[in-house]
Write a protein that holds these residues in place. Structure first.
Motif: not given
Length: 101
Positions: A22-38
């Motif tokens: 189980f991977i805890p969900k991080v609510n910080i916007q900068s911690k998304k799985w993929y960035s806009t550039q990716e």
């Protein structure tokens, strides 16, 4: 197929060494799985791969298309040709049936 036909239930088994994490969900916007550039790079790669495979498939006689070429189209088949999408989808179903039977 008649209504009296019964189907054998499919069974999936897991190794006793299977692991569930189980991977805890991080609510910080900068911690998304993929960035806009990716996401943009992935989209560009998809377009490039689809165009390359479309050219390759269109320049190859149907009877000469290899399983390797079909495998390269998995995931992008709907962007290549309608016939190829149907062929790859059929191969996926056959593979799933073989794994689950």
């Amino acid at each position: 197929m008649s209504s009296n036909t019964t189907t054998k239930p499919r069974v999936v088994t897991f190794s006793r060494f299977s692991e569930l994490a189980f991977i805890p969900k991080v609510n910080i916007q900068s911690k998304k799985w993929y960035s806009t550039q990716e996401k943009h790079r992935f989209r560009q790669a998809l377009i490039r791969d689809a165009m390359r495979m479309s050219r390759e498939i269109n320049n190859t006689p149907v009877e000469a298309i290899t399983p390797e070429q079909l495998c390269e189209c998995v995931g992008i088949e709907v962007f290549v040709t309608q016939g190829l999408a149907r062929d790859v989808s059929e191969k996926k179903r056959t593979h799933i049936d073989a794994v689950l039977s």
